[in-house]
Design an enzyme around this catalytic site. Sequence first.
Site, PDB file in Angstrom:
ATOM      1  N   CYS A  10       0.866  -1.176   0.000  1.00  0.00           N
ATOM      2  CA  CYS A  10       0.000   0.000   0.000  1.00  0.00           C
ATOM      3  C   CYS A  10       0.906   1.231   0.000  1.00  0.00           C
ATOM      4  CB  CYS A  10      -1.004   0.001   1.149  1.00  0.00           C
ATOM      5  SG  CYS A  10      -0.318   0.164   2.792  1.00  0.00           S
ATOM      6  N   CYS A  84      -4.269  -0.894  -1.540  1.00  0.00           N
ATOM      7  CA  CYS A  84      -4.630   0.522  -1.588  1.00  0.00           C
ATOM      8  C   CYS A  84      -5.700   0.717  -2.666  1.00  0.00           C
ATOM      9  CB  CYS A  84      -3.395   1.370  -1.885  1.00  0.00           C
ATOM     10  SG  CYS A  84      -2.384   0.726  -3.244  1.00  0.00           S
ATOM     11  N   CYS A  92       2.811   0.644  -8.324  1.00  0.00           N
ATOM     12  CA  CYS A  92       3.609  -0.455  -7.789  1.00  0.00           C
ATOM     13  C   CYS A  92       4.529  -1.008  -8.876  1.00  0.00           C
ATOM     14  CB  CYS A  92       2.677  -1.548  -7.284  1.00  0.00           C
ATOM     15  SG  CYS A  92       3.525  -2.855  -6.405  1.00  0.00           S
TER      16      CYS A  92
END
Length: 141
Positions: A10, A84, A92
């Site tokens: 996250c 998230c 990411c």
Amino acid sequence: MDKIKVLFVCIHNSARSQMAEAFLKKYGGDRFCAESAGLEPGKLNPIVVEVMKESGIDISQNKTKSVFDFFKQGNLYNYVITVCNEAESEKCPIFPGIAKKLHWGFVDPSSFSGSMEEKLSKTREVRNQIDRKVKDWIKLV
């Protein structure tokens, strides 16, 4: 049999990913190796520490970690699970190897406002959602 390596990601690694990692360690037994990291590591959320203690899990000594450090170290995972929101999950990095990327969106406890009791209550809801999601997912893997 090799353990199934899972990375939860996250933004700050201060709440959702920490909870997911802790629940997978609790329920996954020897089948899994769980880690968590953030895109911009922050400080562990004290309200999250509190609600996890209520579940019998102490994460108070956990450190926040950077997903980019894990990436640079060449860590390999079977699953990279973003917890998230969708837009944040797009930031990411793509890990090499056979990682399956999953997205489980949960509300960020750091966004909660109101009294301490209201924040605790809303954070408990997120904790319980993550708890259920991890338990359900373990049955599928």
